[in-house]
Design a protein around this motif. Structure first.
Motif, PDB file in Angstrom:
ATOM      1  N   UNK A 128      10.484 -23.060   9.526  1.00  0.00           N
ATOM      2  CA  UNK A 128      11.071 -22.839  10.844  1.00  0.00           C
ATOM      3  C   UNK A 128      10.725 -21.437  11.331  1.00  0.00           C
ATOM      4  N   UNK A 129      10.950 -21.222  12.629  1.00  0.00           N
ATOM      5  CA  UNK A 129      10.776 -19.894  13.209  1.00  0.00           C
ATOM      6  C   UNK A 129      11.992 -19.043  12.855  1.00  0.00           C
ATOM      7  N   UNK A 130      11.751 -17.831  12.395  1.00  0.00           N
ATOM      8  CA  UNK A 130      12.852 -16.965  11.984  1.00  0.00           C
ATOM      9  C   UNK A 130      12.844 -15.658  12.769  1.00  0.00           C
ATOM     10  N   UNK A 131      14.007 -15.025  12.799  1.00  0.00           N
ATOM     11  CA  UNK A 131      14.168 -13.730  13.437  1.00  0.00           C
ATOM     12  C   UNK A 131      15.394 -13.077  12.821  1.00  0.00           C
ATOM     13  N   UNK A 132      15.812 -11.955  13.329  1.00  0.00           N
ATOM     14  CA  UNK A 132      17.062 -11.283  12.958  1.00  0.00           C
ATOM     15  C   UNK A 132      17.692 -10.754  14.237  1.00  0.00           C
ATOM     16  N   UNK A 133      18.988 -10.648  14.264  1.00  0.00           N
ATOM     17  CA  UNK A 133      19.636 -10.031  15.415  1.00  0.00           C
ATOM     18  C   UNK A 133      19.786  -8.538  15.183  1.00  0.00           C
ATOM     19  N   UNK A 134      19.725  -7.795  16.280  1.00  0.00           N
ATOM     20  CA  UNK A 134      19.999  -6.352  16.263  1.00  0.00           C
ATOM     21  C   UNK A 134      21.286  -6.143  17.047  1.00  0.00           C
ATOM     22  N   UNK A 135      22.330  -5.706  16.371  1.00  0.00           N
ATOM     23  CA  UNK A 135      23.627  -5.498  17.016  1.00  0.00           C
ATOM     24  C   UNK A 135      23.739  -4.060  17.502  1.00  0.00           C
ATOM     25  N   UNK A 136      24.138  -3.910  18.757  1.00  0.00           N
ATOM     26  CA  UNK A 136      24.466  -2.602  19.332  1.00  0.00           C
ATOM     27  C   UNK A 136      25.950  -2.630  19.659  1.00  0.00           C
ATOM     28  N   UNK A 137      26.721  -1.752  19.034  1.00  0.00           N
ATOM     29  CA  UNK A 137      28.169  -1.775  19.224  1.00  0.00           C
ATOM     30  C   UNK A 137      28.696  -0.360  19.395  1.00  0.00           C
ATOM     31  N   UNK A 138      29.727  -0.243  20.228  1.00  0.00           N
ATOM     32  CA  UNK A 138      30.356   1.052  20.439  1.00  0.00           C
ATOM     33  C   UNK A 138      30.573   1.325  21.913  1.00  0.00           C
ATOM     34  N   UNK A 139      31.314   2.384  22.233  1.00  0.00           N
ATOM     35  CA  UNK A 139      31.650   2.691  23.633  1.00  0.00           C
ATOM     36  C   UNK A 139      30.431   2.894  24.531  1.00  0.00           C
ATOM     37  N   UNK A 140      29.327   3.372  23.956  1.00  0.00           N
ATOM     38  CA  UNK A 140      28.132   3.653  24.756  1.00  0.00           C
ATOM     39  C   UNK A 140      27.058   2.583  24.602  1.00  0.00           C
ATOM     40  N   UNK A 141      27.403   1.437  24.015  1.00  0.00           N
ATOM     41  CA  UNK A 141      26.395   0.408  23.743  1.00  0.00           C
ATOM     42  C   UNK A 141      25.721  -0.074  25.027  1.00  0.00           C
ATOM     43  N   UNK A 142      26.511  -0.331  26.066  1.00  0.00           N
ATOM     44  CA  UNK A 142      25.939  -0.848  27.310  1.00  0.00           C
ATOM     45  C   UNK A 142      24.996   0.168  27.947  1.00  0.00           C
ATOM     46  N   UNK A 143      25.433   1.415  28.044  1.00  0.00           N
ATOM     47  CA  UNK A 143      24.595   2.453  28.654  1.00  0.00           C
ATOM     48  C   UNK A 143      23.333   2.687  27.836  1.00  0.00           C
ATOM     49  N   UNK A 144      23.457   2.672  26.511  1.00  0.00           N
ATOM     50  CA  UNK A 144      22.288   2.879  25.650  1.00  0.00           C
ATOM     51  C   UNK A 144      21.285   1.750  25.834  1.00  0.00           C
ATOM     52  N   UNK A 145      21.764   0.502  25.807  1.00  0.00           N
ATOM     53  CA  UNK A 145      20.865  -0.641  25.973  1.00  0.00           C
ATOM     54  C   UNK A 145      20.204  -0.610  27.345  1.00  0.00           C
ATOM     55  N   UNK A 146      20.963  -0.245  28.372  1.00  0.00           N
ATOM     56  CA  UNK A 146      20.414  -0.215  29.719  1.00  0.00           C
ATOM     57  C   UNK A 146      19.320   0.829  29.859  1.00  0.00           C
ATOM     58  N   UNK A 147      19.466   1.950  29.165  1.00  0.00           N
ATOM     59  CA  UNK A 147      18.477   3.022  29.240  1.00  0.00           C
ATOM     60  C   UNK A 147      17.197   2.692  28.491  1.00  0.00           C
ATOM     61  N   UNK A 148      17.275   1.829  27.482  1.00  0.00           N
ATOM     62  CA  UNK A 148      16.108   1.525  26.657  1.00  0.00           C
ATOM     63  C   UNK A 148      15.403   0.234  27.066  1.00  0.00           C
ATOM     64  N   UNK A 149      16.154  -0.752  27.517  1.00  0.00           N
ATOM     65  CA  UNK A 149      15.574  -2.061  27.790  1.00  0.00           C
ATOM     66  C   UNK A 149      15.183  -2.200  29.255  1.00  0.00           C
ATOM     67  N   UNK A 150      14.308  -3.163  29.528  1.00  0.00           N
ATOM     68  CA  UNK A 150      13.723  -3.298  30.867  1.00  0.00           C
ATOM     69  C   UNK A 150      14.594  -4.075  31.843  1.00  0.00           C
ATOM     70  N   UNK A 151      15.602  -4.799  31.360  1.00  0.00           N
ATOM     71  CA  UNK A 151      16.470  -5.581  32.241  1.00  0.00           C
ATOM     72  C   UNK A 151      17.696  -4.769  32.649  1.00  0.00           C
ATOM     73  N   UNK A 152      18.464  -5.312  33.594  1.00  0.00           N
ATOM     74  CA  UNK A 152      19.686  -4.654  34.058  1.00  0.00           C
ATOM     75  C   UNK A 152      20.839  -5.073  33.144  1.00  0.00           C
ATOM     76  N   UNK A 153      20.970  -4.382  32.027  1.00  0.00           N
ATOM     77  CA  UNK A 153      21.965  -4.748  31.024  1.00  0.00           C
ATOM     78  C   UNK A 153      23.380  -4.551  31.555  1.00  0.00           C
ATOM     79  N   UNK A 154      23.593  -3.554  32.413  1.00  0.00           N
ATOM     80  CA  UNK A 154      24.934  -3.285  32.930  1.00  0.00           C
ATOM     81  C   UNK A 154      25.450  -4.426  33.791  1.00  0.00           C
ATOM     82  N   UNK A 155      24.546  -5.237  34.324  1.00  0.00           N
ATOM     83  CA  UNK A 155      24.957  -6.372  35.154  1.00  0.00           C
ATOM     84  C   UNK A 155      25.326  -7.599  34.328  1.00  0.00           C
ATOM     85  N   UNK A 156      25.138  -7.525  33.027  1.00  0.00           N
ATOM     86  CA  UNK A 156      25.388  -8.668  32.146  1.00  0.00           C
ATOM     87  C   UNK A 156      26.869  -8.729  31.776  1.00  0.00           C
TER      88      UNK A 156
END
Length: 263
Positions: A3-31
């Motif tokens: 089967x196709x395999x992967x792993x999840x990467x968990x981002x957790x904490x008070x700044x998780x949303x802002x950190x993800x939004x700054x690094x990733x190409x999508x609008x994470x804050x709108x999620x």
């Protein structure tokens, strides 16, 4: 059949949303919590390091599912940019991608055993410890939703993976790595590679990551192949100069183009 395999990467904490939004190409804050979106992590030259499905499972907890590549390496590279942000990064054990039952488009749930279920409307993609049906592969090929082989990582720009169509790139949310190049391609165009779904005709088995040549010239790369059925389908990135015809000769086989996906 593996089967196709992967792993999840968990981002957790008070700044998780802002950190993800700054690094990733999508609008994470709108999620919103309980929902997921397509995204990517680009290098400074705008090339796609990772194509991701991003799930917001709580206000301050996100799960990133890399569609191909080494999640540990991605997490280590992300950690270099944490600085003083209050965010914790953890990588799961190996998980399997499998087909699932109907679940609302864009919704996500985390089941009691940790399985992550991405809703696609009339179906779902399950990321969990148990292997299951590979029926999702043909569906994602038909929809132009790529899973990247290692040889494609860090080599393709967002238009080649149809990332804007997926909503994986946002140009009105502020800066992110590779934004300048991605925005230039968006506003000025000029990119000469596009994503195609194709049917393989002939006695040949293409491999994920295989380079394609037509008449001795480099033509593109195979991203995914459906392993079910008599006439397998494949998802390929092709140079526009090589994809003017509906059927392309590739050595002892032919590719019949079924669809071309917009950037």
């Amino acid at each position: 059949m593996p089967s196709t395999t992967t792993r999840t990467i968990a981002l957790a904490g008070p700044d998780a949303a802002a950190f993800a939004n700054a690094q990733l190409s999508s609008d994470v804050l709108a999620l919103a919590p309980g929902h997921w979106q397509w995204s990517g992590w680009l290098d400074p030259k705008g090339r796609v390091r990772a194509l991701l499905q991003v799930a917001r499972v709580a206000d301050d907890r996100f799960l990133l599912v890399p569609r191909g590549g080494d999640a540990h390496a991605f997490a280590q590279d992300l950690a270099r940019f944490v600085f003083r942000s209050k965010v914790n990064i953890q990588v799961s054990d190996t998980l399997h991608a499998s087909d699932g039952e109907a679940f609302d488009e864009g919704c996500v749930r985390e089941e009691a055993d940790g399985t992550l279920v991405f809703g696609e409307g009339d179906a779902s993609l399950r990321i969990g410890a148990q292997a299951g049906s590979d029926a999702w592969i043909a569906r994602h090929i038909a929809k132009g939703q790529a899973w990247l082989p290692d040889t494609a990582l860090g080599t393709l720009l967002p238009p080649a993976l149809s990332m804007e169509r997926l909503g994986a790139v946002a140009f009105d949310k502020g800066c992110f790595p590779g934004q300048e190049i991605a925005a230039r391609l968006h506003f000025l165009g000029g990119h000469k590679r596009h994503l195609h779904a194709a049917r393989i005709e002939g006695d040949i088995a293409l491999m994920e990551g295989q380079a394609l040549s037509i008449n001795g010239k480099e033509a593109g790369i195979v991203l995914m192949q459906d392993r079910i059925g008599e006439k397998p389908t494949t998802l390929v990135v092709l140079d526009d100069t090589m994809s003017q015809e509906e059927t392309l000769d590739i050595g002892n086989a032919r590719l019949h183009l079924l669809s071309t996906f917009a950037a």
